[in-house]
Design an enzyme around this catalytic site. Sequence first.
Site, mmCIF file in Angstrom:
data_model
loop_
_atom_site.group_PDB
_atom_site.id
_atom_site.type_symbol
_atom_site.label_atom_id
_atom_site.label_comp_id
_atom_site.label_asym_id
_atom_site.label_seq_id
_atom_site.Cartn_x
_atom_site.Cartn_y
_atom_site.Cartn_z
ATOM 1 N N ASP A 110 0.782 -1.241 -0.221
ATOM 2 C CA ASP A 110 -0.098 -0.033 -0.033
ATOM 3 C C ASP A 110 0.895 1.292 0.046
ATOM 4 O O ASP A 110 1.701 1.456 0.816
ATOM 5 C CB ASP A 110 -0.883 0.102 1.289
ATOM 6 C CG ASP A 110 -1.828 -1.443 1.489
ATOM 7 O OD1 ASP A 110 -0.988 -2.501 1.060
ATOM 8 O OD2 ASP A 110 -2.901 -1.095 1.745
ATOM 9 N N GLU A 142 -4.298 2.003 -3.057
ATOM 10 C CA GLU A 142 -5.386 2.356 -2.457
ATOM 11 C C GLU A 142 -5.446 3.437 -1.446
ATOM 12 O O GLU A 142 -6.527 4.217 -0.909
ATOM 13 C CB GLU A 142 -6.475 1.279 -2.042
ATOM 14 C CG GLU A 142 -6.092 0.767 -0.577
ATOM 15 C CD GLU A 142 -6.790 0.435 0.288
ATOM 16 O OE1 GLU A 142 -8.208 0.145 -0.254
ATOM 17 O OE2 GLU A 142 -6.634 -0.091 1.361
ATOM 18 N N ASN A 143 -4.208 3.776 -0.821
ATOM 19 C CA ASN A 143 -3.937 4.936 0.115
ATOM 20 C C ASN A 143 -3.077 5.992 -0.441
ATOM 21 O O ASN A 143 -2.511 6.805 0.350
ATOM 22 C CB ASN A 143 -3.207 4.143 1.378
ATOM 23 C CG ASN A 143 -4.094 3.267 1.974
ATOM 24 O OD1 ASN A 143 -3.885 2.167 2.220
ATOM 25 N ND2 ASN A 143 -5.364 3.442 2.466
ATOM 26 N N HIS A 148 -10.480 1.195 0.106
ATOM 27 C CA HIS A 148 -10.605 2.556 -0.003
ATOM 28 C C HIS A 148 -10.554 3.008 -1.479
ATOM 29 O O HIS A 148 -10.641 4.249 -1.761
ATOM 30 C CB HIS A 148 -9.576 3.314 0.734
ATOM 31 C CG HIS A 148 -9.313 3.204 1.941
ATOM 32 N ND1 HIS A 148 -10.155 4.066 2.883
ATOM 33 C CD2 HIS A 148 -8.811 2.510 2.912
ATOM 34 C CE1 HIS A 148 -9.918 3.746 4.204
ATOM 35 N NE2 HIS A 148 -9.080 2.743 4.294
ATOM 36 N N HIS A 195 -6.462 -8.434 -0.537
ATOM 37 C CA HIS A 195 -6.386 -7.248 0.254
ATOM 38 C C HIS A 195 -7.422 -7.581 1.618
ATOM 39 O O HIS A 195 -8.687 -7.581 1.390
ATOM 40 C CB HIS A 195 -7.000 -6.003 -0.460
ATOM 41 C CG HIS A 195 -6.894 -4.586 0.202
ATOM 42 N ND1 HIS A 195 -5.616 -4.184 0.223
ATOM 43 C CD2 HIS A 195 -7.759 -4.035 0.863
ATOM 44 C CE1 HIS A 195 -5.774 -3.095 0.832
ATOM 45 N NE2 HIS A 195 -7.073 -2.766 1.348
ATOM 46 N N HIS A 204 -0.634 -3.089 5.922
ATOM 47 C CA HIS A 204 0.671 -1.874 5.904
ATOM 48 C C HIS A 204 1.737 -2.620 6.881
ATOM 49 O O HIS A 204 2.716 -1.686 7.015
ATOM 50 C CB HIS A 204 0.239 -0.514 6.567
ATOM 51 C CG HIS A 204 -0.962 0.229 5.615
ATOM 52 N ND1 HIS A 204 -1.028 1.505 5.768
ATOM 53 C CD2 HIS A 204 -1.543 -0.295 4.822
ATOM 54 C CE1 HIS A 204 -2.011 1.849 4.948
ATOM 55 N NE2 HIS A 204 -2.474 0.813 4.363
HETATM 56 FE FE FE2 Z 1 -7.269 -1.509 3.013
#
Ligand code: FE2
Length: 284
Positions: free
Chosen positions: A9, A40-41, A69, A152, A179
């Site tokens: 991520d 996605e972040n 996200h 995920h 993460h």
């Molecule tokens: Fe996520």
Amino acid sequence: MLTVLFLGDVVGEPGRKAVIARLPELKEKHALDFVIVNGENAAGGRGITGKITIELLRAGVSVVTTGDHIWDQKEIVSFLALEPRLLRPLNYPDGAPGGGSIVLETAKGKIGVINVQARTFMQPILENPFRALEPAVTKMRQETANIIVDAHGETTSEKIALGRFLDGKVSAVIGTHTHVQTADEQIFPGGTAFLCDAGMCGPVESILGRAIEPIMNRFVSNLPASFPVAAGKVRLRGALIEIDETTGRALRITRVDEPGPSEPASPEAEPKVDIEHAPSPEQT
Ligand SMILES: [Fe+2]
């Protein structure tokens, strides 16, 4: 042999700047044929925009995966229809914008990517990922045996179950979302490489890429707060996967833990081992 770099991520501007800056050098160093990043972040820690997707693709990323996200930036709904190399989880109900898989051509043959979202402790709860993967993998294998799955999810158990479920059917299953890089890289008996979580590309003096104090205070006080992306030293974490492109079987998986562009390259060859799990402020 197909060499694939999978990066976990990408968190906010520090994460994406580090990926964009270091990718050309990493491509050369590892003779990469294909690069997957979970984005996605990437937009301030929440979601991804079209502009950021294009920046990552221009920097050498082949496919951008996502997760829970994906919808945080409203513009992404229309962008998903325009850019098939940006994936949303496969197991959304029929009719969701965008796609959850793609097959692309490389100089060494075709490679497929599937993005799936686990269900335990995840919101929204999507369709059963195991059931969704069965027909998707069967269909993709008619085109190529070189398949990488981004799983995920929050829990180690569900991601390991997904990896075991797909053993012998895909080249690699790499987890994302927590993460925090796990130290369980391995090749299952059927030839599928696995890592429970790739970790993140983002600031390490942080809580999952966000500034430490606001997250800590949230846990202490239970009061609502905003969680800015942290600053400082960045690491790029993920996995390097080597695949026999004639069979789709993984030959080797190595954890990646690279410094950001401002940090001196680490002299040691082996990546650090990190703890397995952490609270998930990104879900708040
Ligand atoms: Fe996520």
